[in-house]
Design a protein around this motif. Structure first.
Motif, PDB file in Angstrom:
ATOM      1  N   LEU A 167      -7.007 -16.235  -1.367  1.00  0.00           N
ATOM      2  CA  LEU A 167      -5.931 -16.910  -0.650  1.00  0.00           C
ATOM      3  C   LEU A 167      -4.750 -17.243  -1.559  1.00  0.00           C
ATOM      4  N   GLY A 168      -4.805 -16.787  -2.805  1.00  0.00           N
ATOM      5  CA  GLY A 168      -3.750 -17.095  -3.760  1.00  0.00           C
ATOM      6  C   GLY A 168      -4.085 -18.349  -4.539  1.00  0.00           C
ATOM      7  N   SER A 169      -3.685 -18.390  -5.793  1.00  0.00           N
ATOM      8  CA  SER A 169      -3.983 -19.539  -6.643  1.00  0.00           C
ATOM      9  C   SER A 169      -2.918 -19.642  -7.732  1.00  0.00           C
ATOM     10  N   ASP A 170      -2.561 -20.897  -8.046  1.00  0.00           N
ATOM     11  CA  ASP A 170      -1.615 -21.135  -9.139  1.00  0.00           C
ATOM     12  C   ASP A 170      -2.317 -21.702 -10.367  1.00  0.00           C
ATOM     13  N   ALA A 171      -3.650 -21.624 -10.397  1.00  0.00           N
ATOM     14  CA  ALA A 171      -4.411 -22.141 -11.538  1.00  0.00           C
ATOM     15  C   ALA A 171      -4.304 -21.190 -12.725  1.00  0.00           C
ATOM     16  N   TRP A 172      -4.542 -21.733 -13.918  1.00  0.00           N
ATOM     17  CA  TRP A 172      -4.538 -20.905 -15.121  1.00  0.00           C
ATOM     18  C   TRP A 172      -5.725 -19.954 -15.095  1.00  0.00           C
ATOM     19  N   ALA A 173      -5.487 -18.725 -15.462  1.00  0.00           N
ATOM     20  CA  ALA A 173      -6.577 -17.750 -15.537  1.00  0.00           C
ATOM     21  C   ALA A 173      -7.567 -18.176 -16.616  1.00  0.00           C
ATOM     22  N   PRO A 174      -8.861 -17.901 -16.442  1.00  0.00           N
ATOM     23  CA  PRO A 174      -9.836 -18.231 -17.480  1.00  0.00           C
ATOM     24  C   PRO A 174      -9.456 -17.566 -18.797  1.00  0.00           C
ATOM     25  N   PRO A 175      -9.477 -18.297 -19.903  1.00  0.00           N
ATOM     26  CA  PRO A 175      -9.004 -17.712 -21.170  1.00  0.00           C
ATOM     27  C   PRO A 175      -9.873 -16.573 -21.684  1.00  0.00           C
ATOM     28  N   TYR A 176     -11.124 -16.490 -21.236  1.00  0.00           N
ATOM     29  CA  TYR A 176     -11.932 -15.374 -21.715  1.00  0.00           C
ATOM     30  C   TYR A 176     -11.389 -14.042 -21.212  1.00  0.00           C
ATOM     31  N   VAL A 177     -10.572 -14.077 -20.152  1.00  0.00           N
ATOM     32  CA  VAL A 177      -9.953 -12.851 -19.651  1.00  0.00           C
ATOM     33  C   VAL A 177      -9.057 -12.240 -20.727  1.00  0.00           C
ATOM     34  N   ARG A 183      -4.934  -9.147   3.488  1.00  0.00           N
ATOM     35  CA  ARG A 183      -6.188  -9.644   2.941  1.00  0.00           C
ATOM     36  C   ARG A 183      -7.337  -9.270   3.863  1.00  0.00           C
ATOM     37  N   THR A 184      -8.543  -9.250   3.267  1.00  0.00           N
ATOM     38  CA  THR A 184      -9.757  -8.886   4.016  1.00  0.00           C
ATOM     39  C   THR A 184     -10.796  -9.985   3.829  1.00  0.00           C
ATOM     40  N   LEU A 185     -11.371 -10.436   4.949  1.00  0.00           N
ATOM     41  CA  LEU A 185     -12.470 -11.399   4.914  1.00  0.00           C
ATOM     42  C   LEU A 185     -13.777 -10.621   4.821  1.00  0.00           C
ATOM     43  N   VAL A 186     -14.502 -10.777   3.730  1.00  0.00           N
ATOM     44  CA  VAL A 186     -15.748 -10.062   3.504  1.00  0.00           C
ATOM     45  C   VAL A 186     -16.897 -11.031   3.771  1.00  0.00           C
ATOM     46  N   GLY A 188      -2.870 -14.516   6.193  1.00  0.00           N
ATOM     47  CA  GLY A 188      -2.660 -13.175   5.681  1.00  0.00           C
ATOM     48  C   GLY A 188      -3.869 -12.275   5.788  1.00  0.00           C
ATOM     49  N   ILE A 189      -4.911 -12.679   6.527  1.00  0.00           N
ATOM     50  CA  ILE A 189      -6.135 -11.872   6.653  1.00  0.00           C
ATOM     51  C   ILE A 189      -5.958 -10.926   7.825  1.00  0.00           C
ATOM     52  N   ALA A 190      -6.068  -9.632   7.569  1.00  0.00           N
ATOM     53  CA  ALA A 190      -5.848  -8.617   8.594  1.00  0.00           C
ATOM     54  C   ALA A 190      -7.131  -7.916   9.001  1.00  0.00           C
ATOM     55  N   MET A 191      -8.211  -8.019   8.211  1.00  0.00           N
ATOM     56  CA  MET A 191      -9.457  -7.306   8.498  1.00  0.00           C
ATOM     57  C   MET A 191     -10.650  -8.179   8.172  1.00  0.00           C
ATOM     58  N   VAL A 192     -11.754  -7.863   8.813  1.00  0.00           N
ATOM     59  CA  VAL A 192     -13.043  -8.516   8.568  1.00  0.00           C
ATOM     60  C   VAL A 192     -14.043  -7.434   8.212  1.00  0.00           C
ATOM     61  N   ALA A 193     -14.637  -7.543   7.039  1.00  0.00           N
ATOM     62  CA  ALA A 193     -15.625  -6.570   6.576  1.00  0.00           C
ATOM     63  C   ALA A 193     -16.975  -7.263   6.464  1.00  0.00           C
ATOM     64  N   VAL A 194     -18.014  -6.562   6.869  1.00  0.00           N
ATOM     65  CA  VAL A 194     -19.387  -7.081   6.783  1.00  0.00           C
ATOM     66  C   VAL A 194     -20.152  -6.203   5.808  1.00  0.00           C
ATOM     67  N   ALA A 195     -20.715  -6.848   4.768  1.00  0.00           N
ATOM     68  CA  ALA A 195     -21.452  -6.105   3.757  1.00  0.00           C
ATOM     69  C   ALA A 195     -22.771  -5.608   4.344  1.00  0.00           C
ATOM     70  N   PRO A 227      -0.967 -10.739  15.076  1.00  0.00           N
ATOM     71  CA  PRO A 227       0.027 -10.433  14.028  1.00  0.00           C
ATOM     72  C   PRO A 227      -0.271 -11.229  12.753  1.00  0.00           C
ATOM     73  N   VAL A 228      -0.231 -10.552  11.641  1.00  0.00           N
ATOM     74  CA  VAL A 228      -0.611 -11.146  10.357  1.00  0.00           C
ATOM     75  C   VAL A 228       0.631 -11.726   9.685  1.00  0.00           C
ATOM     76  N   THR A 229       0.484 -12.951   9.203  1.00  0.00           N
ATOM     77  CA  THR A 229       1.569 -13.633   8.486  1.00  0.00           C
ATOM     78  C   THR A 229       1.412 -13.401   6.993  1.00  0.00           C
ATOM     79  N   ARG A 230       2.451 -12.911   6.386  1.00  0.00           N
ATOM     80  CA  ARG A 230       2.433 -12.685   4.939  1.00  0.00           C
ATOM     81  C   ARG A 230       2.549 -14.029   4.220  1.00  0.00           C
ATOM     82  N   VAL A 231       1.581 -14.348   3.366  1.00  0.00           N
ATOM     83  CA  VAL A 231       1.600 -15.615   2.628  1.00  0.00           C
ATOM     84  C   VAL A 231       2.645 -15.516   1.526  1.00  0.00           C
TER      85      VAL A 231
END
Length: 940
Positions: free
Chosen positions: A439-449, A785-788, A841-848, A882-886
């Motif tokens: 869903l989007g995030s403004d947090a700092w990426a993990p430093p191990y990346v 986006r896709t909801l899995v 922003g979710i346009a599809m639903v996927a089932v594993a 209709p999908v809203t762009r975040v």
């Protein structure tokens, strides 16, 4: 054939301590020269008087102190008319003493080879007269000087004979005068160093030969190169002058195309060497390297004039010169030796790059009469116990991990399927708002990346290769780290090899691999290094302790980035060590080691303070199925952290028994107490961690048990020498010692055998499926986006399988709650939830897979969903809403500046932590030789 006419030119400059012996050697020649002239370049130690006493005032020329060797020889020959076509010039330095038959041997070779224009002697060291200095010299395209000799090689006749060489030193050089005058003699632009190479190169281009004969011997002090006297001919440092002249001579004498390639190699090589000098804390060497290269580049017209003057025969002569130059393989081998020397704490300067004296000798080497046999670098490397151990652990790992090696994508357990490359990881780490994460995030990426991204860059951008080495190669890497880390603590090689092998095969390692715990695998490799650096920090001399503090802080930051629990564990151990022993400067060093991770990881660590429970998590997914919910006490005592991939408890029984047996020893109680203290500390932390729940699952105590295992392994290794004493006692003592050894070796042997037999048993797989269906990825080109959905859990993906670290980013709580409620309603058959998903922003639903039939019917019954596919590989539905762009949120104004500051801090700390040069003792100067009146042959 007429008798050759020999003119000797002796050049002196503050060389009184050697000049007396040089002149005595000259007058004692079996073949006396025809005339001798001396040149004194402003000596202040009485050298001019020595020359006058030996040669007579009329045969001595006085020049200023700034006169170069080339100018001195030119001035001497300018005052002596040519004696005919068969005249030879014999050049002698004031610190070069030829043996009695040197001139005779040189002339004999010159008479046998009509094309010979230069003949040089075999040069030995002035102090150690057995040691070889030169048998001719060659050079590489980068200007690095190569004698073809091993460091400290003794003369045993192994190189005897006459051979054609690239060049010989002007110390003892015999050269035909007509050829000398044809090529112009020595270049005055080269006042010191490499003037001999330039002269011989031009003589070879003129169609003549340069020979060396070992029948002629001279002893050379190399006073200027060894800085045993002040160099007044130039204001530059000798090292800088030597490097500049080396590059200049190569650039001036190579043909154009070869010169361009050599210029590129020199620029890149100088940049690399400068960087290595800086990291090795040798700023003066770095400056010399940089200025030497720059002085050639900023004077292109000077180089052009030199090339024009050397144009005759250059292209044609290069065919003959090329075969005498240093082969490319030797240059790369020298580069490897240079890096190895730096890593070993020595000076990152290749001995062949300047003069042979640069490979300084140790006292032990001086006492040996014979040079060691060269069994080959590869053979020597492979025969080292540490290398043998690492290869054995690598073989065990390859066999045990056989099911993971041939897959397309590594993943499973705590490890998300490894996708993307180094560029993707760098983009994820440096972006301020992560629009591609759920869903989007403004947090700092993990430093191990960033750590994985850096390693992926070194792996040519292949993230899968970097992760495979870190995770699947953690066992041999941990063994190598433990073996190297204990080299100053455990002197006995067998005990050290046992300790490294036992530590590498602890249940923590096999459990981390089976569960895909990348964080634990990395910290498991680093724990022995922490122990070694901590010991150095508390016991070494101040400068070395301070470097260890910076290194420990840097590596502690890496470990904390992967497993945050590492930091408080090391901090508590550091505080306990200071409470017991506080040497001078230790408090500052410990403070540096603990503040470096805080400085480097600050924004991310601030998030841990607000959510303390995350300290017990590690890099990767937090899956309850990977943790034993009721870990038995005996498992913790056996160093088994629970979860998949662990061996039976009896595998580590041997280590525990030998550690308990160490308690019975009366001596070395301090070592036993420290080892058991660390082991109990790690076990207690493991007990506490295993009882804490985070997000519905217990924390995994792998890292604390790695600390505990380190304590037990080290204490057993440190007390192993007592077993040898018991074995020497005979009787029951010998029997008991043998039994203890057998029990100790049972742990690594049983662990390796069990792991090889069973393989990796856990959720980690080499064929991890793509979380996002290919059809969904293809229909997500515009940011949809896709909801899995997988069972009762769900996640939101943005057009691709998540990268490392993306699944760990927190998302806005309000948006996550709305999506969770809508997803549960959609799965339960409640209408109206599709609109909520579309607003995010979710346009599809996927089932594993496998898709429950009831869930498929429920989704098909929703009027707002349209089925796109349904098969054994999963199902996919498209939202009709209709999908809203975040919208993408702007980056924080402090984000980019902090990343730059973080990068600068890392570079500075790497330099501060790098091993500095260990200065070797300089050779003592030779005592002055008292002068005596000598007879000399005068010009008639």
């Amino acid at each position: 054939m007429s008798r050759p006419y020999v003119t000797v030119v002796v050049v002196a400059h503050d060389g009184g301590r050697w000049l007396g012996e040089t002149l005595r050697a000259l007058v004692s020649q079996s073949r006396r020269p025809d005339r001798v002239i001396g040149v004194d370049n402003g000596s202040r130690d009485g050298s001019a008087d020595l020359l006058a006493q030996a040669l007579g005032r009329g045969n001595v020329i006085s020049l200023p102190r700034s006169a170069a060797f080339a100018e001195s020889v030119a001035e001497a020959l300018g005052r002596l008319p040519s004696a005919g076509p068969d005249e030879w010039i014999w050049l002698l330095h004031d610190d070069c003493a030829p043996d009695r038959w040197a001139l005779e041997a040189l002339l004999a070779v010159a008479g046998q080879e009509p094309k010979a224009a230069v003949v040089g002697p075999k040069l030995r060291d002035w102090l150690d007269r057995r040691r070889l200095l030169e048998l001719g010299v060659t050079v590489g395209r980068t200007g690095r000087r190569d004698t073809g000799l091993e460091p400290h090689e003794f003369d045993q006749g192994q190189h005897d004979g006459v051979r054609e060489v690239m060049s010989v030193s002007t110390a003892g050089m015999l050269v035909r005068r007509d050829v000398w005058e044809t090529v112009g003699g020595l270049d005055p632009f080269l006042p010191l160093f490499r003037d001999d190479l330039d002269l011989c190169w031009r003589i070879r281009n003129a169609g003549h030969k340069v020979l060396v004969t070992t029948s002629a011997v001279a002893w050379h002090a190399e006073a200027a190169a060894r800085r045993r006297r002040r160099v007044t001919v130039s204001g530059d440092h000798p090292r800088r002058l030597d490097r500049r002249n080396a590059i200049f001579v190569v650039m001036a004498n190579l043909p154009f195309r070869a010169m361009l390639w050599a210029l590129l190699r020199n620029v890149l090589g100088s940049a690399f060497r400068t960087l290595l000098f800086i990291v090795g804390k040798q700023p003066a060497n770095a400056l010399d390297e940089l200025v030497a290269m720059g002085s050639v580049l900023v004077h292109p017209f000077r180089l052009m004039r030199a090339r024009r003057a050397r144009s005759y025969g250059r292209k044609k002569g290069y065919i003959r010169v090329k075969r005498l130059m240093t082969p490319p393989g030797a240059a790369y081998r020298r580069l490897v030796d240079m890096v190895q020397s730096f890593l070993a704490g020595g000076a990152p300067v290749d001995a062949a790059g300047r003069h042979h004296h640069a490979a300084s000798s140790s006292g032990e080497d001086e006492e040996q009469a014979l040079a060691p046999d060269d069994s080959g670098a590869v053979k020597r490397f492979l025969s080292r116990p540490g290398v043998v151990l690492m290869l054995a652990l690598a073989a065990v790992s390859l066999v045990a991990e056989r099911s993971l090696l041939l897959g397309d994508r590594l993943g499973g357990g705590a490890l998300v399927p490894v996708t993307g490359g180094a560029g993707d990881l760098w983009a994820f780490y440096t972006e301020g708002f992560h629009d591609g994460v759920g869903l989007g995030s403004d947090a700092w990426a993990p430093p191990y990346v960033a750590v994985v991204a850096a390693l992926s860059t070194l792996a040519l951008g292949k993230t899968w290769l970097a992760v495979s080495v870190l995770l699947l190669g953690s066992v041999p890497l941990a063994g190598a780290a433990a073996y190297l880390a204990t080299r100053h603590v455990v002197p006995a090689v067998p005990a050290r090899a046992w300790a490294a092998g036992t530590y590498a095969l602890l249940p923590v390692a096999t459990g981390a691999i089976a569960a895909g715990r990348l964080g634990t695998a990395v910290v498991f490799v680093l724990v022995p290094v922490y122990a070694s650096l901590g010991t150095t920090l508390l016991s070494a001399e101040p400068r070395r302790a301070r470097r260890a503090a910076w290194a420990l802080g840097l590596l502690l930051a890496v470990g904390t980035a992967f497993v945050p629990l590492t930091y408080p564990m090391v901090a508590l151990l550091g505080g306990a060590a200071l409470a017991v022993r506080r040497p001078r400067g230790a408090v500052t060093s410990v403070a540096i080691a603990l503040l470096v991770p805080v400085a480097l990881l600050f924004p991310w660590l601030a998030g841990l303070v607000t959510e303390p429970g995350r300290i017990l998590r590690e890099a990767g997914l937090h899956d309850p199925a990977l943790v034993d919910p009721a870990l038995a006490p005996e498992s913790l005592l056996a160093l088994a952290p629970g979860g998949p991939g662990l061996p039976p408890l009896w595998v580590t029984a041997g280590l525990l028994v030998t550690a308990l047996a160490a308690l019975l020893m009366r001596r070395q109680r301090t070592i036993v107490a420290i080892g058991w203290g660390v082991a109990l500390y790690g076990t207690l932390v493991a007990i506490l961690v295993s009882r804490v729940e985070i997000e519905g699952a217990r924390a995994w105590p792998g890292v604390p048990l790695a600390f505990a295992g380190t304590g037990l392994v080290v204490l057993v290794a440190l007390t192993a020498h007592r077993l040898a004493e018991l074995r020497a006692g005979g009787g029951l003592q010998r029997l008991g010692a043998t039994a203890v050894v057998a029990v100790a070796f049972s742990t690594p042997l049983l662990a390796a055998g069990w792991w090889v037999a069973t393989g990796v048993r856990g959720p980690l797989t080499g064929d991890a499926p793509d979380v996002l269906p290919a059809l969904a990825a293809a229909r997500s080109q515009n940011g949809e986006r896709t909801l899995v959905v997988k069972g009762a859990a769900f996640t939101v993906l943005h057009g691709r399988t998540p990268l490392l670290g993306e699944a760990e980013l927190p998302v806005p709580a309000e948006a996550a709650a709305r999506v969770a409620t809508a997803a549960q309603g959609l799965i339960g058959g409640r209408g109206g939830d599709a609109a909520t998903l579309a607003q995010q922003g979710i346009a599809m639903v996927a089932v594993a897979p496998p898709v429950p039939p009831g869930l498929a019917r429920t989704l098909d019954s929703q009027p707002s969903l349209e089925r796109l596919s349904l098969s054994e590989s999963g199902g996919l539905w498209r939202l009709a809403e209709p999908v809203t762009r975040v919208p993408v949120q702007p980056d924080s104004v402090l984000h980019r500046p902090w990343l730059w500051a973080q990068g600068v801090m890392v570079l500075v700390m790497v330099v501060l932590a790098a091993p500095g040069r260990r200065e070797s003792p300089q050779e003592a100067p030779a005592e002055p030789v008292p002068a005596a009146p000598l007879l000399a042959a005068r010009a008639s």
